[in-house]
Design an enzyme around this catalytic site. Structure first.
Site, mmCIF file in Angstrom:
data_model
loop_
_atom_site.group_PDB
_atom_site.id
_atom_site.type_symbol
_atom_site.label_atom_id
_atom_site.label_comp_id
_atom_site.label_asym_id
_atom_site.label_seq_id
_atom_site.Cartn_x
_atom_site.Cartn_y
_atom_site.Cartn_z
ATOM 1 C CE LYS A 22 37.327 27.611 31.356
ATOM 2 N NZ LYS A 22 37.684 27.830 32.762
ATOM 3 C CG ASN A 23 37.302 31.600 32.033
ATOM 4 O OD1 ASN A 23 36.873 30.522 32.446
ATOM 5 N ND2 ASN A 23 38.593 31.857 31.898
ATOM 6 N NE ARG A 92 40.556 28.062 43.056
ATOM 7 C CZ ARG A 92 40.136 29.284 43.306
ATOM 8 N NH1 ARG A 92 39.487 29.972 42.404
ATOM 9 N NH2 ARG A 92 40.394 29.857 44.462
ATOM 10 C CB CYS A 116 43.604 24.507 41.277
ATOM 11 S SG CYS A 116 44.012 26.022 40.452
ATOM 12 N NE ARG A 121 42.773 30.144 40.580
ATOM 13 C CZ ARG A 121 42.005 29.784 39.562
ATOM 14 N NH1 ARG A 121 42.053 28.539 39.098
ATOM 15 N NH2 ARG A 121 41.193 30.652 39.000
ATOM 16 C CG ASP A 315 43.313 32.082 31.397
ATOM 17 O OD1 ASP A 315 44.009 31.708 32.359
ATOM 18 O OD2 ASP A 315 42.127 32.452 31.532
ATOM 19 N NE ARG A 407 38.109 22.111 34.693
ATOM 20 C CZ ARG A 407 38.901 22.897 35.399
ATOM 21 N NH1 ARG A 407 40.112 22.505 35.707
ATOM 22 N NH2 ARG A 407 38.494 24.073 35.811
HETATM 23 C C1 EPZ Z 1 39.771 33.925 36.347
HETATM 24 O O1 EPZ Z 1 40.080 33.277 37.567
HETATM 25 C C2 EPZ Z 1 39.699 32.844 35.301
HETATM 26 N N1 EPZ Z 1 38.704 31.844 35.679
HETATM 27 C C3 EPZ Z 1 41.046 32.181 35.119
HETATM 28 O O2 EPZ Z 1 40.948 31.294 34.017
HETATM 29 C C4 EPZ Z 1 42.101 33.237 34.784
HETATM 30 O O3 EPZ Z 1 43.365 32.632 34.707
HETATM 31 C C5 EPZ Z 1 42.087 34.316 35.860
HETATM 32 O O4 EPZ Z 1 40.755 34.879 35.995
HETATM 33 C C6 EPZ Z 1 43.035 35.466 35.558
HETATM 34 O O5 EPZ Z 1 42.698 36.065 34.346
HETATM 35 C C7 EPZ Z 1 37.432 32.019 35.392
HETATM 36 O O6 EPZ Z 1 37.023 33.046 34.871
HETATM 37 C C8 EPZ Z 1 36.501 30.906 35.689
HETATM 38 P P1 EPZ Z 1 41.658 36.148 39.727
HETATM 39 P P2 EPZ Z 1 39.950 34.069 38.939
HETATM 40 O O7 EPZ Z 1 40.839 36.212 40.972
HETATM 41 O O8 EPZ Z 1 38.930 35.120 38.833
HETATM 42 C C9 EPZ Z 1 44.912 36.654 43.153
HETATM 43 C C10 EPZ Z 1 41.311 29.279 32.851
HETATM 44 O O9 EPZ Z 1 42.341 28.660 32.468
HETATM 45 N N2 EPZ Z 1 43.753 36.734 44.052
HETATM 46 O O10 EPZ Z 1 41.511 37.261 38.769
HETATM 47 O O11 EPZ Z 1 39.808 33.071 40.016
HETATM 48 C C11 EPZ Z 1 45.055 35.298 42.479
HETATM 49 O O12 EPZ Z 1 45.720 34.370 43.314
HETATM 50 C C12 EPZ Z 1 41.230 29.903 34.206
HETATM 51 O O13 EPZ Z 1 40.295 29.384 32.157
HETATM 52 C C13 EPZ Z 1 43.947 37.100 45.363
HETATM 53 O O14 EPZ Z 1 45.066 37.330 45.814
HETATM 54 O O15 EPZ Z 1 41.380 34.756 39.013
HETATM 55 C C14 EPZ Z 1 45.802 35.647 41.233
HETATM 56 O O16 EPZ Z 1 47.176 35.783 41.507
HETATM 57 C C15 EPZ Z 1 42.250 29.477 35.180
HETATM 58 N N3 EPZ Z 1 42.845 37.174 46.180
HETATM 59 C C16 EPZ Z 1 45.227 37.003 40.856
HETATM 60 O O17 EPZ Z 1 44.682 37.536 42.071
HETATM 61 C C17 EPZ Z 1 41.590 36.932 45.738
HETATM 62 O O18 EPZ Z 1 40.631 37.037 46.511
HETATM 63 C C18 EPZ Z 1 44.148 36.978 39.790
HETATM 64 O O19 EPZ Z 1 43.177 35.990 40.129
HETATM 65 C C19 EPZ Z 1 41.417 36.573 44.383
HETATM 66 C C20 EPZ Z 1 42.520 36.487 43.553
#
Ligand code: EPZ
Length: 450
Positions: A22-23, A92, A116, A121, A315, A407
């Site tokens: 999915k991701n 998202r 969420c 996020r 995850d 999902r």
């Molecule tokens: C991806 O989300 C995945 N989603 C998530 O999978 C996964 O948990 C996550 O990466 C971490 O591996 C998809 O690929 C669709 P991040 P993403 O930006 O990219 C902080 C699932 O269950 N951050 O890497 O949105 C954030 O708050 C889902 O399948 C900032 O501070 O995650 C977090 O603490 C849920 N500023 C960390 O970085 C930003 O601009 C990592 O988030 C962006 C993120």
């Protein structure tokens, strides 16, 4: 709304193939809108989030033809530039159209995703990266409005590190935008997740020049246009990990095909420490291996801390915690990516797990057995953890709100059922009729004694 009724304690047996990730599929679909020709993706899972992304691409002027597990994306009209709140609020990951739209169409309006259930996020790093490429970014009525300068985006040096490491979708957004920018872009502190590599591979097939995917430093030379491609989505490492936990928690022997073992080394390391055996049967392609998973009766406690790749993935935290509920001793689980991602903790406690949470750490004191109970799924991976707990528990577990699970896992109930699990999807309204649970339970015990 559907619920799962699970009769626990059944061994699983047989072979199962991991489906497309999915991701990876979500940003691959979004990246396809940058091509001037048709892009065909294979092994696209049939999931609620994928359907939302397809709907979004259609609103953005793309024709998307689904044929089984393949999806062909072709841009018909490149005028639309608005990803509306109605879609973004359901998913998202809609944010990953921001970079592709901005670089290809010169502007993008994407509703700002809210928080969420797994916590705040923010998308500040996405925006920082796009600004560095020359975009003007404003917030208007809850929408991010991004505009490229006259002549288009231009290459830049960008640092994408934040307090919690890099950002996966942020890296993908900036990488996509840089591919059609003028000149060279260097992204430092890029996310190293395998899904970033998957998107870089598709972009390269489309004619982009991207080096360093899978390392913290990406070097991108902008090109003028992107062509068509046919590309197979990588297998889902989180689904694979969940299935490995299913084998271990039910004390079963399962063969898992199309397993991206090479992307699961930190998880595999913890499994071995716990006493779960992963026998590699075929790893000619380490991202599509065949493995046989089995577990000792005695599971050992471990310490685990979630980290950006190649660390232990957030995850898989809920699923591993479900397994650790049955280990002999105290495990310590620390969440470093989404500090609030513990919605499964009180629900596992309802099933007799012994858990103590302080901040972003949970101490899991193993118990001999979990007991079936009605539990509430609240996010995708928490739901997967509860399903695993239900598979091992004594008695009946009812997992409510399985739309969260749907999902990210395609027909998980049917696929686990084929391996011997007793898991039934029932409309929650039917549960009010006591007969339903009784019928499911009777069917399960008939199967068990067969
Ligand atoms: C991806 O989300 C995945 N989603 C998530 O999978 C996964 O948990 C996550 O990466 C971490 O591996 C998809 O690929 C669709 P991040 P993403 O930006 O990219 C902080 C699932 O269950 N951050 O890497 O949105 C954030 O708050 C889902 O399948 C900032 O501070 O995650 C977090 O603490 C849920 N500023 C960390 O970085 C930003 O601009 C990592 O988030 C962006 C993120």
């Amino acid at each position: 709304m559907d619920v799962f009724v699970i009769e626990g304690g059944r061994r699983l047996d047989g072979s199962i193939r991991v489906l497309g990730a999915k991701n990876a599929a979500l940003p691959l679909l979004a990246a396809s809108l940058m091509s001037d020709e048709a892009v065909t993706l294979e092994d696209v899972p049939d999931l609620a989030d994928i359907r939302s992304m397809v709907r979004l691409l259609e609103e953005l002027g793309c024709a998307v033809l689904r044929d089984g597990a393949s999806a062909t994306i072709r841009t018909r009209d490149d005028a639309p530039w608005h990803a509306r709140y109605d879609i973004v609020r359901t998913m998202r990951a809609s944010i990953c159209v921001l970079g592709p739209l901005l670089t290809k169409r010169g502007r993008a309006r994407v509703s700002m995703p809210g928080g969420c259930t797994i916590g705040d996020r923010p998308v500040d790093l996405h925006l920082r990266g796009l600004r560095a490429l020359g975009a003007t970014i404003e917030l208007d009525e809850g929408d991010i409005v991004a505009t490229a300068p006259p002549g288009g985006l231009r290459g830049a040096r960008i640092f994408l590190g934040g307090n919690f490491g890099s950002t996966v979708l942020g890296t993908i957004n900036v990488m996509c935008a840089a591919v059609l920018a003028r000149g060279r872009t260097i992204i430092e502190a890029a996310a190293c997740e395998p899904e970033v590599v998957d998107v870089a591979r598709l972009l390269t097939q489309m004619g982009a020049q991207v080096e360093g995917a899978g390392t913290p430093r990406l070097v991108i030379e902008g090109v003028e246009r992107l062509g068509g491609a046919r590309y197979t989505v990588m297998p889902d490492r989180i689904e694979a990990g969940t299935l490995m936990c299913a084998a271990a928690i039910t004390n079963s022997l399962l063969t898992i095909e199309n397993c991206p073992l090479d992307a699961l080394l930190a998880f595999w390391d913890r499994l071995e420490e716990i006493g779960v055996r992963v026998e590699v049967l075929d790893e000619r392609d380490p991202l599509r291996a065949t493995v046989r998973v089995s577990a000792d009766r005695v599971l050992r406690p471990v310490q685990v801390t979630t980290q950006p790749h190649p660390g232990f993935p957030t995850d898989l935290q809920a699923q591993l915690m479900a397994l650790l509920c049955l280990a002999e001793g105290n495990s310590i689980v620390t969440e470093k990516i989404f500090g609030e991602r513990f919605m499964h903790v009180p629900e596992l406690a309802r099933m007799g797990a012994n858990l103590y949470r302080q901040g972003s750490t949970v101490v899991v004191s193993g118990v001999r057995q979990l007991r079936g109970a009605p539990v509430m799924a609240s996010d995708l991976r928490a739901s997967a953890g509860l399903v695993l707990a239900g598979l091992s528990a004594r008695g009946t577990t009812i997992v409510n709100r399985v739309y969260h699970l749907d999902r990210g896992y395609e027909r998980l109930d049917e696929r686990l059922g084929r391996l011997g699990a007793s898991i039934e999807r029932v409309d929650e309204k039917d549960l009010e009729r006591p007969a339903t649970v009784a019928v499911v339970a009777a069917r399960a015990s008939r199967l068990a004694s067969a």
